[in-house]
Write an enzyme that holds these catalytic residues in place. Structure first.
Site, PDB file in Angstrom:
ATOM      1  N   ASN A 101      -5.557 -16.495   9.512  1.00 58.72           N
ATOM      2  CA  ASN A 101      -6.040 -15.256   8.903  1.00 58.72           C
ATOM      3  C   ASN A 101      -5.441 -15.159   7.502  1.00 58.72           C
ATOM      4  OD1 ASN A 101      -6.780 -12.542   8.387  1.00 58.72           O
ATOM      5  ND2 ASN A 101      -4.869 -11.801   9.295  1.00 58.72           N
ATOM      6  N   ARG A 126      12.502 -11.290  -1.466  1.00 58.87           N
ATOM      7  CA  ARG A 126      12.797 -12.659  -1.898  1.00 58.87           C
ATOM      8  C   ARG A 126      12.579 -12.890  -3.399  1.00 58.87           C
ATOM      9  NH1 ARG A 126       9.561 -16.398   1.928  1.00 58.87           N
ATOM     10  NH2 ARG A 126       8.609 -14.515   2.763  1.00 58.87           N
ATOM     11  N   ALA A 130       9.631 -21.025 -53.440  1.00 61.99           N
ATOM     12  CA  ALA A 130      10.594 -21.147 -52.349  1.00 61.99           C
ATOM     13  C   ALA A 130      11.686 -20.097 -52.505  1.00 61.99           C
ATOM     14  CB  ALA A 130      11.215 -22.534 -52.352  1.00 61.99           C
ATOM     15  N   ARG A 187      18.127 -12.659 -65.140  1.00 61.07           N
ATOM     16  CA  ARG A 187      19.217 -13.362 -64.469  1.00 61.07           C
ATOM     17  C   ARG A 187      20.518 -12.719 -64.891  1.00 61.07           C
ATOM     18  NH1 ARG A 187      16.804 -19.236 -65.987  1.00 61.07           N
ATOM     19  NH2 ARG A 187      14.983 -19.104 -64.610  1.00 61.07           N
ATOM     20  N   GLY A 247      -1.821  -6.806  -2.321  1.00 61.67           N
ATOM     21  CA  GLY A 247      -1.458  -6.780  -3.740  1.00 61.67           C
ATOM     22  C   GLY A 247      -0.696  -8.007  -4.194  1.00 61.67           C
ATOM     23  N   LEU A 261      -2.929  -3.367  -0.044  1.00 58.76           N
ATOM     24  CA  LEU A 261      -1.590  -3.128   0.501  1.00 58.76           C
ATOM     25  C   LEU A 261      -0.527  -3.612  -0.480  1.00 58.76           C
ATOM     26  CD1 LEU A 261      -2.085  -4.122   4.250  1.00 58.76           C
ATOM     27  CD2 LEU A 261      -2.766  -2.046   3.010  1.00 58.76           C
TER      28      LEU A 261
HETATM   29  C1  UD1 Z   1      -0.138 -10.870   7.586  1.00 57.19           C
HETATM   30  C2  UD1 Z   1      -1.103 -10.911   8.744  1.00 57.19           C
HETATM   31  C3  UD1 Z   1      -1.338 -12.354   9.155  1.00 57.19           C
HETATM   32  C4  UD1 Z   1      -1.832 -13.167   7.987  1.00 57.19           C
HETATM   33  C5  UD1 Z   1      -0.901 -13.023   6.805  1.00 57.19           C
HETATM   34  C6  UD1 Z   1      -1.504 -13.640   5.592  1.00 57.19           C
HETATM   35  C7  UD1 Z   1      -0.792  -8.858  10.040  1.00 57.19           C
HETATM   36  C8  UD1 Z   1      -0.146  -8.254  11.216  1.00 57.19           C
HETATM   37  N1  UD1 Z   1      -0.564 -10.149   9.843  1.00 57.19           N
HETATM   38  O1  UD1 Z   1       1.082 -11.344   8.060  1.00 57.19           O
HETATM   39  O2  UD1 Z   1      -2.270 -12.436  10.204  1.00 57.19           O
HETATM   40  O3  UD1 Z   1      -1.947 -14.527   8.347  1.00 57.19           O
HETATM   41  O4  UD1 Z   1      -0.655 -11.633   6.504  1.00 57.19           O
HETATM   42  O5  UD1 Z   1      -0.589 -13.639   4.542  1.00 57.19           O
HETATM   43  O6  UD1 Z   1      -1.526  -8.211   9.335  1.00 57.19           O
HETATM   44  N2  UD1 Z   1       2.432  -4.397   3.893  1.00 57.19           N
HETATM   45  C9  UD1 Z   1       2.468  -3.053   3.650  1.00 57.19           C
HETATM   46  N3  UD1 Z   1       3.006  -2.211   4.575  1.00 57.19           N
HETATM   47  C10 UD1 Z   1       3.494  -2.651   5.758  1.00 57.19           C
HETATM   48  C11 UD1 Z   1       3.447  -4.036   6.010  1.00 57.19           C
HETATM   49  C12 UD1 Z   1       2.899  -4.886   5.069  1.00 57.19           C
HETATM   50  O7  UD1 Z   1       2.037  -2.605   2.584  1.00 57.19           O
HETATM   51  O8  UD1 Z   1       3.949  -1.824   6.542  1.00 57.19           O
HETATM   52  C13 UD1 Z   1       1.851  -5.314   2.894  1.00 57.19           C
HETATM   53  C14 UD1 Z   1       2.880  -6.278   2.356  1.00 57.19           C
HETATM   54  O9  UD1 Z   1       3.485  -5.772   1.174  1.00 57.19           O
HETATM   55  C15 UD1 Z   1       2.042  -7.498   2.037  1.00 57.19           C
HETATM   56  C16 UD1 Z   1       0.912  -7.439   3.069  1.00 57.19           C
HETATM   57  O10 UD1 Z   1       0.875  -6.096   3.511  1.00 57.19           O
HETATM   58  O11 UD1 Z   1       1.449  -7.442   0.774  1.00 57.19           O
HETATM   59  C17 UD1 Z   1       1.124  -8.387   4.242  1.00 57.19           C
HETATM   60  O12 UD1 Z   1       2.310  -8.046   4.892  1.00 57.19           O
HETATM   61  P1  UD1 Z   1       3.276  -9.136   5.476  1.00 57.19           P
HETATM   62  O13 UD1 Z   1       4.387  -8.464   6.130  1.00 57.19           O
HETATM   63  O14 UD1 Z   1       3.581 -10.150   4.462  1.00 57.19           O
HETATM   64  O15 UD1 Z   1       2.331  -9.786   6.620  1.00 57.19           O
HETATM   65  P2  UD1 Z   1       2.507 -11.162   7.306  1.00 57.19           P
HETATM   66  O16 UD1 Z   1       3.536 -11.079   8.354  1.00 57.19           O
HETATM   67  O17 UD1 Z   1       2.627 -12.228   6.296  1.00 57.19           O
END
Ligand code: UD1
Ligand code: CA
Length: 457
Positions: A169, A15, A380, A440, A104, A8
């Site tokens: 998780n 940020r 030099a 020179r 990712g 993902l």
């Molecule tokens: C997620 C988990 C959570 C876990 C945590 C660990 C879910 C609902 N929650 O939460 O249980 O403890 O990660 O870090 O899965 N992303 C997408 N598309 C989307 C949403 C997210 O590609 O629509 C990607 C984000 O870029 C990121 C990753 O998925 O790399 C996690 O997404 P993020 O929104 O950070 O999840 P958390 O709320 O942190």
């Protein structure tokens, strides 16, 4: 079962406050996404899927440039949650496959952990969980009275009791594709964030009576995510320290592992010593007994046995033989090739030039587009004038020639073997072998009535 990794990478990374998509920010010189892909490849994933969103074009360009043409990409137009993200990739995944979901922006995941989770998910579902002293922000692992996993609740949806759970998780989760497709088709977004949570499949699996196994990461580093620059720097340092520890186990001597950065690969012989503050990039090879003084920068460099590089030298795409002495404050630019026992001293710049064994340029010189013979002494202040404003020209210096201090060699020009160029000469025509050549502006004179200039009032 064929392993399909779904990585993902659609999130914006707000940020980071950067024009660069988050997953392209490097850790030890490699984009985070590259590190994850390297791990899934090492874990023998048959196919890698990357879910793109923000900055999709740039990430695709990088995949192409880095030779990841075999990666399957899909764009998630709107970031509706991790479950929704995985759904975008699933049409490209055969029912018989095993799916592993990774992020990712969690770059230090190890191939070994991926293998373990894949193994554990063969006849059920498996996920990587960890116990954290401060579990804030993470999804919490729910277990029933017998200790079996029965669901995941996200921070925002959790009750105070659930928030007290310290098992979280990490995001790494695996399940057979057929089941995953079915569970995901039942996802709803009636939760605190209004998102389709991938984590809801855990509760569904439990209700289906599916075996849910958990795997622990080897260390917390492995599950550390990057959302801002401070976390990126933290992950970088953890990676560098682990790498330095491994290099020391392999026999390298580091003056201080906390002040060493390798952004690439390093091959080395016995008794190589690296002083503090060195940065090594690309592919670096250091022969037996090589030493690097403090604060040297080496990029794509190969050094023969016994060569010493002194403090504050910068070597880029250069090669040196055995027993050379380079620096302090030396600069080797691309295509600098030094033979054995060559001495390059302070403020000497070498570019696209070959120096034969025993050649010396000890102070303040520029040698560019030159072929320098063996045992040549470059005084030099010697400059090869290789550029006429439009084109570059070559300078050829025969073995045992002596180039006096502050001489300019106006290329194209050939200095014969054993030739001796007098100090302060501007040599624009070839100089013959074994002879003194002097050029020179004028012989030295002394003007007896000369008055020293005075400052104007
Ligand atoms: C997620 C988990 C959570 C876990 C945590 C660990 C879910 C609902 N929650 O939460 O249980 O403890 O990660 O870090 O899965 N992303 C997408 N598309 C989307 C949403 C997210 O590609 O629509 C990607 C984000 O870029 C990121 C990753 O998925 O790399 C996690 O997404 P993020 O929104 O950070 O999840 P958390 O709320 O942190
Ligand atoms: Ca996150």
């Amino acid at each position: 079962m064929q392993l399909h990794a779904i990585i993902l990478a659609a999130g914006q990374g707000t940020r980071m406050k950067s024009a660069l998509p988050k997953v392209l920010h490097p850790v030890a010189g490699m984009p985070m996404l590259g590190r994850v892909l390297a791990a899934t490849r090492a874990a023998q994933a048959a196919v890698n899927h990357v879910v793109l969103g923000h900055g999709a074009g740039r990430v695709r360009d990088w995949l192409q440039a880095a030779g990841y043409e075999d990666v399957v990409t899909v764009v998630q137009e709107q970031q509706l949650g991790t479950g929704h993200a995985v759904q975008q990739a699933l049409p490209q995944v055969p029912d018989g496959a095993l799916v592993m979901v990774l992020y990712g922006d969690v770059p230090l995941v190890r191939a070994e952990t991926i293998r373990q989770v894949a193994q554990a998910a063969r006849d059920g579902l498996a996920l990587v969980t960890a116990r954290l002293p401060d579990p804030f922000g993470y999804g919490r692992i729910l277990r029933d009275g017998t200790g079996r996993v029965c669901g995941i609740v996200e921070e925002k949806d959790a009750s105070p009791e659930q928030r007290a759970i310290d098992e979280i998780n990490t995001g790494l989760i695996a399940a057979p594709a057929r089941r995953l497709k079915r569970w995901l088709s039942h996802l709803r977004n009636d939760n605190a964030k209004g998102e389709y949570y991938l984590t809801d499949i855990v509760g569904m699996a439990a209700r289906d009576g599916i075996e849910i196994r958990t795997v622990a990461p080897a260390s917390i580093d492995e599950i550390e995510g990057v959302n801002d620059r401070a976390q990126l720097a933290h992950v970088e340092r953890r990676f560098q320290l682990a790498q330095a520890a491994q290099l020391m186990r392999d026999g390298i001597a580091l003056a201080d592992p906390a002040r060493f950065d390798l952004r690439g690969t390093l091959r080395f012989g016995r008794d190589v010593h690296i002083d503090v503050g060195c940065v090594l990039e690309g592919e670096v090879e250091l022969g037996e007994g090589v030493s690097l003084g403090p604060y040297c920068v080496l990029r794509n460099v190969k050094l023969g046995a016994g060569t010493r590089v002194e403090a504050h030298s910068v070597l880029d795409s250069a090669e040196a033989g055995r027993d050379c002495r380079i620096g302090p404050f030396a600069r080797l630019r691309p295509d600098a090739q030094l033979g054995d026992a060559v001495h390059i001293g302070n403020f000497v710049e070498i570019k696209k030039s070959t120096l034969g064994s025993g050649a010396k340029a000890n102070h303040l010189a520029y040698v560019g587009d030159a072929t320098v013979g063996e045992r040549v002494n470059i005084g030099a202040g010697v400059i090869t004038c290789n550029y006429d404003g439009a084109n570059k020209h070559a300078t050829i210096i025969g073995d045992d020639a002596f180039i006096g201090t502050d001489s300019q060699l106006v290329a194209p020009v050939v200095i014969g073997r054993g030739a001796y160029i007098a100090a302060g000469s501007t040599i624009a025509r070839d100089a013959p072998e074994d002879a003194l050549t002097i050029c020179r502006a004028r012989e030295q004179r002394t003007l007896p009535n000369w008055k020293r200039p005075k400052k104007k009032r």
